[in-house]
Design an enzyme around this catalytic site. Structure first.
Site, PDB file in Angstrom:
ATOM      1  N   SER A 174      34.032  40.680  36.935  1.00 11.84           N
ATOM      2  CA  SER A 174      33.894  39.261  36.587  1.00 11.84           C
ATOM      3  C   SER A 174      32.455  38.744  36.699  1.00 11.84           C
ATOM      4  CB  SER A 174      34.849  38.402  37.426  1.00 11.84           C
ATOM      5  OG  SER A 174      36.198  38.744  37.143  1.00 11.84           O
ATOM      6  N   ASN A 186      30.924  47.268  29.106  1.00  9.91           N
ATOM      7  CA  ASN A 186      32.105  48.122  28.973  1.00  9.91           C
ATOM      8  C   ASN A 186      33.069  47.372  28.059  1.00  9.91           C
ATOM      9  OD1 ASN A 186      34.455  49.556  29.214  1.00  9.91           O
ATOM     10  ND2 ASN A 186      34.795  49.089  31.382  1.00  9.91           N
ATOM     11  N   GLY A 224      32.460  43.707  31.716  1.00 11.57           N
ATOM     12  CA  GLY A 224      33.622  43.872  30.845  1.00 11.57           C
ATOM     13  C   GLY A 224      33.736  42.709  29.884  1.00 11.57           C
ATOM     14  N   GLY A 225      34.574  41.741  30.225  1.00 12.21           N
ATOM     15  CA  GLY A 225      34.874  40.620  29.318  1.00 12.21           C
ATOM     16  C   GLY A 225      33.641  39.962  28.714  1.00 12.21           C
ATOM     17  N   GLU A 250      32.721  48.465  41.707  1.00 11.47           N
ATOM     18  CA  GLU A 250      33.593  47.496  41.053  1.00 11.47           C
ATOM     19  C   GLU A 250      34.847  47.282  41.897  1.00 11.47           C
ATOM     20  OE1 GLU A 250      32.806  47.341  36.504  1.00 11.47           O
ATOM     21  OE2 GLU A 250      34.239  48.925  36.890  1.00 11.47           O
ATOM     22  N   LYS A 268      35.779  48.311  26.882  1.00  7.42           N
ATOM     23  CA  LYS A 268      37.197  48.677  27.076  1.00  7.42           C
ATOM     24  C   LYS A 268      37.850  48.909  25.707  1.00  7.42           C
ATOM     25  CE  LYS A 268      37.123  46.263  31.397  1.00  7.42           C
ATOM     26  NZ  LYS A 268      37.867  45.780  32.538  1.00  7.42           N
ATOM     27  N   GLY A 318      38.232  41.619  35.697  1.00  2.00           N
ATOM     28  CA  GLY A 318      39.007  40.869  34.717  1.00  2.00           C
ATOM     29  C   GLY A 318      39.831  39.741  35.313  1.00  2.00           C
ATOM     30  N   GLU A 321      40.397  51.517  35.945  1.00  2.00           N
ATOM     31  CA  GLU A 321      41.561  51.576  35.045  1.00  2.00           C
ATOM     32  C   GLU A 321      41.963  53.025  34.771  1.00  2.00           C
ATOM     33  OE1 GLU A 321      39.906  48.924  32.068  1.00  2.00           O
ATOM     34  OE2 GLU A 321      39.978  47.352  33.591  1.00  2.00           O
ATOM     35  N   HIS A 371      36.352  54.957  36.091  1.00  3.78           N
ATOM     36  CA  HIS A 371      36.617  53.506  36.070  1.00  3.78           C
ATOM     37  C   HIS A 371      37.975  53.251  36.725  1.00  3.78           C
ATOM     38  CE1 HIS A 371      37.629  49.519  34.608  1.00  3.78           C
ATOM     39  NE2 HIS A 371      36.337  49.321  34.467  1.00  3.78           N
TER      40      HIS A 371
HETATM   41  P1  PGA Z   1      35.095  42.435  33.900  1.00  4.95           P
HETATM   42  O1  PGA Z   1      35.230  44.052  33.827  1.00  4.95           O
HETATM   43  O2  PGA Z   1      33.625  42.121  33.778  1.00  4.95           O
HETATM   44  O3  PGA Z   1      35.890  41.935  32.733  1.00  4.95           O
HETATM   45  O4  PGA Z   1      35.651  42.029  35.210  1.00  4.95           O
HETATM   46  C1  PGA Z   1      34.309  44.901  34.442  1.00  4.95           C
HETATM   47  C2  PGA Z   1      34.699  46.333  34.237  1.00  4.95           C
HETATM   48  O5  PGA Z   1      35.899  46.648  34.226  1.00  4.95           O
HETATM   49  O6  PGA Z   1      33.834  47.220  34.087  1.00  4.95           O
END
Ligand code: PGA
Length: 249
Positions: free
Chosen positions: A211, A9, A232-233, A166, A11, A172, A96, A94
């Site tokens: 994470s 992802n 994500g990251g 999640e 983002k 994050g 967010e 998601h």
């Molecule tokens: P993250 O994000 O791996 O940076 O924690 C995961 C996500 O939001 O799908």
């Protein structure tokens, strides 16, 4: 036996140049991965990434969609539009989107239905916030989020969908759910689906997100009900993303 699946992802990250460099590295090493792989990219990069992943094992996904098919919805993007870019996956609900943009369970369920109606595979994201976990409400929150969609589309629809657990407090933040904590929730999600249809439940890919890093991926993915990850990251760093994919066997 369910196949493992790792989805990136991105983002709101990327540029034409960065995307090309990232995909070059991923493509060079993705051929011999055992898992399914996808990248969920920002809308403006769909065409670029569609061209870059063509002929490779990497599938294309988007991060959101409108619940409507067309009409006066300025700024929105429909499922059919995503389909024109050969998107296979779309993230739905998601955290967010839920927390920053106020998407309710009902809206998430409509988006899920819209994705399915266009032949996209919705990746339904569910998960509790920190205060909810601390208040002992994790199962209640996740089962409510699941139930809203199950009631809207019916359990059979989950044969063509993916779920991503999640925990919001792990996204994050560098705080990962322990493999046992994640497994507990994944097992509960599968049980909720199994109560309606055992066959659908046993085939359902349930990803963990929050994470995930090369260091913790293997232990997470080796849990009985964790079928891969939503990343994500670490999805923005080719070596990290590939290492996570390699942990998904
Ligand atoms: P993250 O994000 O791996 O940076 O924690 C995961 C996500 O939001 O799908």
């Amino acid at each position: 036996m369910r196949k493992k699946f790792v989805a990136g992802n991105w983002k709101m990250h990327g540029s034409f140049q960065k995307n090309a460099a990232l995909l070059d590295s991923l493509k060079a090493q993705s051929e011999n991965l055992a898992c399914e792989v996808a990248v969920c990219v920002p809308y403006p990069y769909l065409a670029q990434v569609q061209a870059l992943v063509e002929g490779s094992r990497i599938a294309l996904g988007a991060q959101n969609l409108s619940e409507h098919a067309s009409g006066a919805f300025t700024g929105e993007v429909s499922a059919a539009m995503l389909g024109e870019f050969a998107c296979r996956y779309v993230l739905v609900g998601h955290s967010e989107r839920r927390t920053i943009y106020g998407e309710s369970d009902a809206v998430v369920a409509e988006k899920f239905a819209a994705a399915l109606a266009s032949g996209l595979v919705p990746v339904l994201c569910v998960g509790e916030k920190l205060d909810e976990r601390e208040g002992g409400l994790t199962d209640q929150v996740v089962s409510r989020q699941m139930a809203a969609v199950l009631e809207r589309v019916g359990v059979a629809a989950f044969a063509k969908a993916v779920v991503a657990y999640e925990p919001v407090w792990a996204i994050g933040t560098g705080m990962t759910a322990s493999p046992a904590q994640a497994q507990d929730v994944h097992m509960a999600i599968r049980a909720q689906v199994a109560a309606l249809d055992a066959g659908v439940a046993s085939g359902l890919q349930i990803l963990y997100g929050g994470s995930v890093k090369p260091q913790n991926a293997k232990e997470l993915f080796s849990q009985a009900d964790i079928d891969g990850g939503l990343i994500g990251g670490a999805a923005l760093v080719a070596d990290d993303f590939l290492a996570i994919c390699q942990a998904a066997v």
